[in-house]
Motif scaffolding. Structure first.
Motif, PDB file in Angstrom:
ATOM      1  N   THR A   3       0.856  -1.148   0.080  1.00  0.00           N
ATOM      2  CA  THR A   3       0.033  -0.060   0.035  1.00  0.00           C
ATOM      3  C   THR A   3       0.911   1.030   0.085  1.00  0.00           C
ATOM      4  O   THR A   3       0.508   2.032  -0.849  1.00  0.00           O
ATOM      5  CB  THR A   3      -0.751  -0.025   1.297  1.00  0.00           C
ATOM      6  OG1 THR A   3      -1.422  -1.288   1.405  1.00  0.00           O
ATOM      7  CG2 THR A   3      -2.181   1.064   1.163  1.00  0.00           C
ATOM      8  N   VAL A   4       2.079   1.293   0.812  1.00  0.00           N
ATOM      9  CA  VAL A   4       2.870   2.278   1.080  1.00  0.00           C
ATOM     10  C   VAL A   4       3.494   2.625  -0.513  1.00  0.00           C
ATOM     11  O   VAL A   4       3.400   3.801  -1.279  1.00  0.00           O
ATOM     12  CB  VAL A   4       4.082   2.081   1.971  1.00  0.00           C
ATOM     13  CG1 VAL A   4       4.845   3.338   1.755  1.00  0.00           C
ATOM     14  CG2 VAL A   4       3.317   1.936   3.130  1.00  0.00           C
ATOM     15  N   THR A   5       3.727   1.585  -1.079  1.00  0.00           N
ATOM     16  CA  THR A   5       4.408   1.604  -2.487  1.00  0.00           C
ATOM     17  C   THR A   5       3.595   2.494  -3.423  1.00  0.00           C
ATOM     18  O   THR A   5       3.936   3.026  -4.302  1.00  0.00           O
ATOM     19  CB  THR A   5       5.010   0.033  -2.919  1.00  0.00           C
ATOM     20  OG1 THR A   5       5.657  -0.393  -1.770  1.00  0.00           O
ATOM     21  CG2 THR A   5       6.001   0.316  -4.053  1.00  0.00           C
ATOM     22  N   ILE A   6       2.173   1.719  -3.535  1.00  0.00           N
ATOM     23  CA  ILE A   6       1.375   2.212  -4.308  1.00  0.00           C
ATOM     24  C   ILE A   6       1.094   3.806  -3.953  1.00  0.00           C
ATOM     25  O   ILE A   6       1.086   4.468  -5.021  1.00  0.00           O
ATOM     26  CB  ILE A   6      -0.002   1.299  -4.292  1.00  0.00           C
ATOM     27  CG1 ILE A   6       0.112   0.028  -4.728  1.00  0.00           C
ATOM     28  CG2 ILE A   6      -1.054   2.146  -5.101  1.00  0.00           C
ATOM     29  CD1 ILE A   6      -0.960  -0.797  -4.427  1.00  0.00           C
ATOM     30  N   PHE A   8       3.245   5.765  -2.857  1.00  0.00           N
ATOM     31  CA  PHE A   8       4.305   6.577  -3.057  1.00  0.00           C
ATOM     32  C   PHE A   8       4.359   7.091  -4.651  1.00  0.00           C
ATOM     33  O   PHE A   8       4.822   8.239  -5.115  1.00  0.00           O
ATOM     34  CB  PHE A   8       5.538   5.695  -3.019  1.00  0.00           C
ATOM     35  CG  PHE A   8       6.965   6.191  -3.323  1.00  0.00           C
ATOM     36  CD1 PHE A   8       7.088   7.477  -2.562  1.00  0.00           C
ATOM     37  CD2 PHE A   8       7.683   5.824  -4.319  1.00  0.00           C
ATOM     38  CE1 PHE A   8       8.432   7.923  -3.186  1.00  0.00           C
ATOM     39  CE2 PHE A   8       8.836   6.203  -4.728  1.00  0.00           C
ATOM     40  CZ  PHE A   8       9.359   7.307  -4.128  1.00  0.00           C
ATOM     41  N   PHE A   9       3.769   6.050  -5.427  1.00  0.00           N
ATOM     42  CA  PHE A   9       3.555   6.170  -6.896  1.00  0.00           C
ATOM     43  C   PHE A   9       2.391   7.045  -7.088  1.00  0.00           C
ATOM     44  O   PHE A   9       2.450   7.907  -8.290  1.00  0.00           O
ATOM     45  CB  PHE A   9       3.844   5.249  -7.826  1.00  0.00           C
ATOM     46  CG  PHE A   9       5.198   4.481  -7.653  1.00  0.00           C
ATOM     47  CD1 PHE A   9       6.216   4.778  -8.332  1.00  0.00           C
ATOM     48  CD2 PHE A   9       5.226   3.252  -7.116  1.00  0.00           C
ATOM     49  CE1 PHE A   9       7.489   4.374  -8.492  1.00  0.00           C
ATOM     50  CE2 PHE A   9       6.627   2.720  -6.976  1.00  0.00           C
ATOM     51  CZ  PHE A   9       7.684   3.455  -7.729  1.00  0.00           C
ATOM     52  N   ALA A  10       1.168   6.873  -6.493  1.00  0.00           N
ATOM     53  CA  ALA A  10       0.003   7.730  -6.966  1.00  0.00           C
ATOM     54  C   ALA A  10       0.079   8.798  -6.466  1.00  0.00           C
ATOM     55  O   ALA A  10      -0.459   9.811  -7.150  1.00  0.00           O
ATOM     56  CB  ALA A  10      -1.009   6.833  -6.364  1.00  0.00           C
ATOM     57  N   LEU A  11       0.609   9.219  -5.291  1.00  0.00           N
ATOM     58  CA  LEU A  11       0.305  10.369  -4.468  1.00  0.00           C
ATOM     59  C   LEU A  11       0.911  11.675  -5.424  1.00  0.00           C
ATOM     60  O   LEU A  11       0.275  12.761  -5.832  1.00  0.00           O
ATOM     61  CB  LEU A  11       1.079  10.659  -3.262  1.00  0.00           C
ATOM     62  CG  LEU A  11       0.464  11.584  -2.030  1.00  0.00           C
ATOM     63  CD1 LEU A  11      -0.694  11.498  -2.000  1.00  0.00           C
ATOM     64  CD2 LEU A  11       1.398  11.450  -0.937  1.00  0.00           C
ATOM     65  N   PRO A  12       2.219  11.582  -6.012  1.00  0.00           N
ATOM     66  CA  PRO A  12       2.596  12.693  -6.722  1.00  0.00           C
ATOM     67  C   PRO A  12       1.502  13.005  -7.910  1.00  0.00           C
ATOM     68  O   PRO A  12       1.677  14.370  -8.380  1.00  0.00           O
ATOM     69  CB  PRO A  12       4.160  12.258  -7.058  1.00  0.00           C
ATOM     70  CG  PRO A  12       4.496  11.041  -6.087  1.00  0.00           C
ATOM     71  CD  PRO A  12       3.212  10.588  -5.928  1.00  0.00           C
ATOM     72  N   LEU A  13       1.218  11.865  -8.630  1.00  0.00           N
ATOM     73  CA  LEU A  13       0.476  12.409  -9.786  1.00  0.00           C
ATOM     74  C   LEU A  13      -0.815  12.972  -9.490  1.00  0.00           C
ATOM     75  O   LEU A  13      -1.415  13.777 -10.206  1.00  0.00           O
ATOM     76  CB  LEU A  13       0.119  10.958 -10.495  1.00  0.00           C
ATOM     77  CG  LEU A  13       0.900  10.430 -11.654  1.00  0.00           C
ATOM     78  CD1 LEU A  13       0.531   9.042 -12.140  1.00  0.00           C
ATOM     79  CD2 LEU A  13       0.922  11.418 -12.701  1.00  0.00           C
ATOM     80  N   LEU A  14      -1.381  12.314  -8.394  1.00  0.00           N
ATOM     81  CA  LEU A  14      -2.792  12.978  -7.994  1.00  0.00           C
ATOM     82  C   LEU A  14      -2.558  14.543  -7.596  1.00  0.00           C
ATOM     83  O   LEU A  14      -3.214  15.364  -7.818  1.00  0.00           O
ATOM     84  CB  LEU A  14      -3.154  12.227  -6.698  1.00  0.00           C
ATOM     85  CG  LEU A  14      -3.828  10.848  -6.954  1.00  0.00           C
ATOM     86  CD1 LEU A  14      -4.218  10.082  -5.750  1.00  0.00           C
ATOM     87  CD2 LEU A  14      -4.965  11.050  -7.793  1.00  0.00           C
ATOM     88  N   ALA A  15      -1.386  14.846  -6.991  1.00  0.00           N
ATOM     89  CA  ALA A  15      -1.284  16.012  -6.424  1.00  0.00           C
ATOM     90  C   ALA A  15      -0.800  16.935  -7.646  1.00  0.00           C
ATOM     91  O   ALA A  15      -1.357  18.014  -7.608  1.00  0.00           O
ATOM     92  CB  ALA A  15       0.173  16.184  -5.623  1.00  0.00           C
ATOM     93  N   LEU A  16      -0.343  16.414  -8.483  1.00  0.00           N
ATOM     94  CA  LEU A  16      -0.215  17.107  -9.984  1.00  0.00           C
ATOM     95  C   LEU A  16      -1.613  17.698 -10.641  1.00  0.00           C
ATOM     96  O   LEU A  16      -1.656  18.699 -10.890  1.00  0.00           O
ATOM     97  CB  LEU A  16       0.664  16.252 -11.091  1.00  0.00           C
ATOM     98  CG  LEU A  16       1.084  17.171 -12.095  1.00  0.00           C
ATOM     99  CD1 LEU A  16       1.938  17.934 -11.804  1.00  0.00           C
ATOM    100  CD2 LEU A  16       1.553  15.997 -13.309  1.00  0.00           C
ATOM    101  N   MET A  17      -2.320  16.475 -10.209  1.00  0.00           N
ATOM    102  CA  MET A  17      -3.665  16.507 -11.166  1.00  0.00           C
ATOM    103  C   MET A  17      -4.525  17.875 -10.157  1.00  0.00           C
ATOM    104  O   MET A  17      -5.192  18.513 -10.622  1.00  0.00           O
ATOM    105  CB  MET A  17      -4.551  15.379 -10.981  1.00  0.00           C
ATOM    106  CG  MET A  17      -3.963  14.302 -12.099  1.00  0.00           C
ATOM    107  SD  MET A  17      -5.005  12.799 -11.983  1.00  0.00           S
ATOM    108  CE  MET A  17      -6.060  12.855 -13.102  1.00  0.00           C
ATOM    109  N   GLN A  18      -4.177  17.694  -8.952  1.00  0.00           N
ATOM    110  CA  GLN A  18      -4.937  18.731  -8.121  1.00  0.00           C
ATOM    111  C   GLN A  18      -4.628  19.994  -8.223  1.00  0.00           C
ATOM    112  O   GLN A  18      -5.235  21.179  -8.222  1.00  0.00           O
ATOM    113  CB  GLN A  18      -4.679  18.275  -6.681  1.00  0.00           C
ATOM    114  CG  GLN A  18      -5.525  18.829  -5.744  1.00  0.00           C
ATOM    115  CD  GLN A  18      -4.679  19.655  -4.745  1.00  0.00           C
ATOM    116  OE1 GLN A  18      -3.607  19.054  -4.265  1.00  0.00           O
ATOM    117  NE2 GLN A  18      -4.886  20.815  -4.290  1.00  0.00           N
ATOM    118  N   ARG A  19      -3.312  20.121  -8.499  1.00  0.00           N
ATOM    119  CA  ARG A  19      -2.805  21.376  -8.792  1.00  0.00           C
ATOM    120  C   ARG A  19      -2.920  22.132 -10.152  1.00  0.00           C
ATOM    121  O   ARG A  19      -2.658  23.146 -10.613  1.00  0.00           O
ATOM    122  CB  ARG A  19      -1.241  21.575  -8.507  1.00  0.00           C
ATOM    123  CG  ARG A  19      -0.886  21.849  -6.928  1.00  0.00           C
ATOM    124  CD  ARG A  19       0.511  21.851  -6.937  1.00  0.00           C
ATOM    125  NE  ARG A  19       1.217  23.083  -7.552  1.00  0.00           N
ATOM    126  CZ  ARG A  19       2.332  23.421  -7.764  1.00  0.00           C
ATOM    127  NH1 ARG A  19       3.387  22.888  -7.233  1.00  0.00           N
ATOM    128  NH2 ARG A  19       2.518  24.753  -8.367  1.00  0.00           N
TER     129      ARG A  19
END
Lengths: 248, 261
Positions: A3-6, A8-19
């Protein structure tokens, strides 16, 4: 752990979309410098992919099929750019082709050609880092083709080129396509070798990743909009790769 | 056996990597009553050479202190700080990026100007294109300038505008910071660059320097300030004071900077 690994990869992408500033995404992409960078990037990456196909296929064949001496050394040499920091690749290209180098100096004096700061330099830098991905993919496919197919075609009277075109190529076509997509995606994302060897001239050598990096300060929403193009291409590359590099 | 070996090796590498990455955390040591602990100084790229030496001098004067630097374009550093990637001291190559942090309420105290700098044109050694002034730039080959978001790019644009000179953008390669801008001349094929006089001096024989007369020049100002998020405010303040002190000023002058005013 998984879960942590997922995350780690998902969070930056989601943050990019949010910004992202969705309302102006399209106009950010289709105006001025962003559009220039987009055009240049697609054209140069397509050229780098074409060069990889033309020059990479024979090399992949030599590496997979012949028992040439020094084959391993050649393979290591060609694959080196995959793991070399791209900036180092750019410095090496400068050392070989800048006006101060023997070859670059000769090109300039004899043919009035200056590679640095030209779109040709962008294509060279991209080809340098992207072609290995194509070569390694096609070499792998070639070494899995049963040579008896080719032998039979040969005994039936086909010349070596005809055998390659009519028998080998159709058999490895999926890998050729996969390698080309991979090389295109890598070329499109190229930064370090490009900025070092080709410089950063708007409309001439400023590709998407360079524009993303520089616009991040001047115009963050535009930079994020450009980032989405790169993400989209990467996703497309992975989808078209489905079942090739990994099972789904 | 082999697999066990591999696992052990990978684990060892991981541990070593973590240790190497985290062992030097500038925030690891805390300040006590005396000056001590670590500070992280975010400083303009053009300050790389003098600050490295000033850092050594500062830690020689204060044995319990450790100074680490994060060099980059002032504009990029200011963005990092606004985004929460803070440090103890910010040393900018212009006032605008300090104002940006001030507007965001991130400064502790007032910024103090500790140095100034001039602009200069640098060319290939021997100045083969015979560049004498800004007016010669449009007719030369590829010119290297800093990006317009970066202080050195803004200063260069001011100088060019004041001289009523415009270089077509199709022949301008833009560097992410002044060092990248300089490198386009020293290591690649740009004909000339506009950089700080201190960078021109630092490049030595790798370039020829064309001095811009004061009437055609732009003076860059360098303010330094302690940040509100500083973990080690006392040492941070001492470092800013050290920049303006005799030793700091001597080193900055050695590297081609001008006194504050």
């Amino acid at each position: 752990m998984a879960t942590v690994t997922i995350a780690f990869f998902a969070l930056p992408l989601l943050a990019l979309m949010q910004r992202a500033r969705w309302s102006t995404l399209w106009s950010d992409l289709t105006t001025g410098p962003a559009l220039d960078a987009l055009r240049l990037s697609v054209a140069c990456a397509a050229a780098a992919t074409a060069l990889s196909l033309v020059f990479g296929t024979p090399l992949a064949w030599v590496l997979a099929r012949t028992r040439m001496r020094g084959r391993r050394l050649v393979r290591a040499l060609v694959l080196l750019p995959m793991i070399l920091p791209p900036v180092v690749g750019g410095v090496a290209l400068l050392a070989a082709f800048s006006l101060n180098s023997p070859l670059g100096g000769w090109l300039h004096d004899a043919l009035d050609i200056q590679l640095t700061f030209s779109p040709a330099a962008v294509i060279m830098a991209q080809t340098f880092v992207a072609m290995p991905f194509y070569v390694i993919t096609v070499e792998g496919a070639l070494s899995h083709v049963d040579p008896r197919f080719e032998d039979v075609a040969g005994t039936l009277g086909a010349g070596p080129l005809a055998v390659f075109r009519k028998v080998t190529l159709p058999l490895i076509a999926p890998s050729v396509a996969a390698g080309a997509v991979l090389a295109f995606a890598r070329a499109l994302g190229e930064f370090g070798a490009t900025v070092t060897f080709a410089g950063n001239i708007a409309g001439r050598t400023q590709t998407l990743p360079l524009a993303v990096y520089l616009r991040l300060e001047a115009d963050p929403p535009a930079a994020i909009a450009l980032s989405f193009v790169l993400v989209a291409v990467a996703v497309f590359a992975l989808v078209s790769m489905r079942g090739h590099w990994f099972r789904t | 056996m082999i697999r066990l070996h591999t696992v052990a090796t990978v684990a060892l590498l991981l541990v070593f990597g973590l240790w190497a990455a985290c062992g030097n955390d500038p925030r690891a040591r805390r300040a006590d009553s005396e000056l001590g602990g670590s500070i992280l100084v975010s400083a303009a790229t053009s300050l790389t050479a003098p600050f490295t030496q000033i850092g050594q001098n500062f830690t020689r004067a204060h044995r319990a202190v450790d100074v680490q630097f994060n060099f980059g374009a002032s504009s990029a550093l200011a963005d990092q700080i606004v985004a929460g990637n803070s440090s103890d001291v910010f040393a900018s190559a212009d006032q605008a990026n300090v104002t940006k942090l001030d507007d965001a309420g991130l400064l502790a105290g007032r910024a103090a100007v500790f140095a100034r700098n001039r602009l200069a044109i640098v060319t290939k050694p021997g100045n083969p294109e015979g560049i004498r002034s800004l007016a010669d730039l449009p007719a030369a080959g590829v010119i290297s300038l800093c990006d317009l978001a970066v202080p050195c790019g803004k200063y260069a644009a001011q100088a060019l505008e004041a001289a009523k000179v415009s270089v077509p953008e199709g022949r301008v390669t833009r560097g992410q910071n002044v060092r990248a801008t300089l490198t386009a001349v020293t290591d690649s094929d740009a004909v000339a660059a506009i950089v700080y006089a201190s960078d021109a001096k630092g490049a030595g024989a790798r370039v020829a320097t064309v001095v811009l007369p004061d009437s055609k020049n732009v003076i860059a100002v360098y303010p330094a300030v302690t940040l509100k998020a500083a973990r080690n405010a006392m040492t941070a303040k001492a470092f800013v004071a050290f920049l303006r002190g005799a030793k700091g000023q001597r080193i900055l002058k050695e590297f081609g900077f001008l006194a504050p005013a």
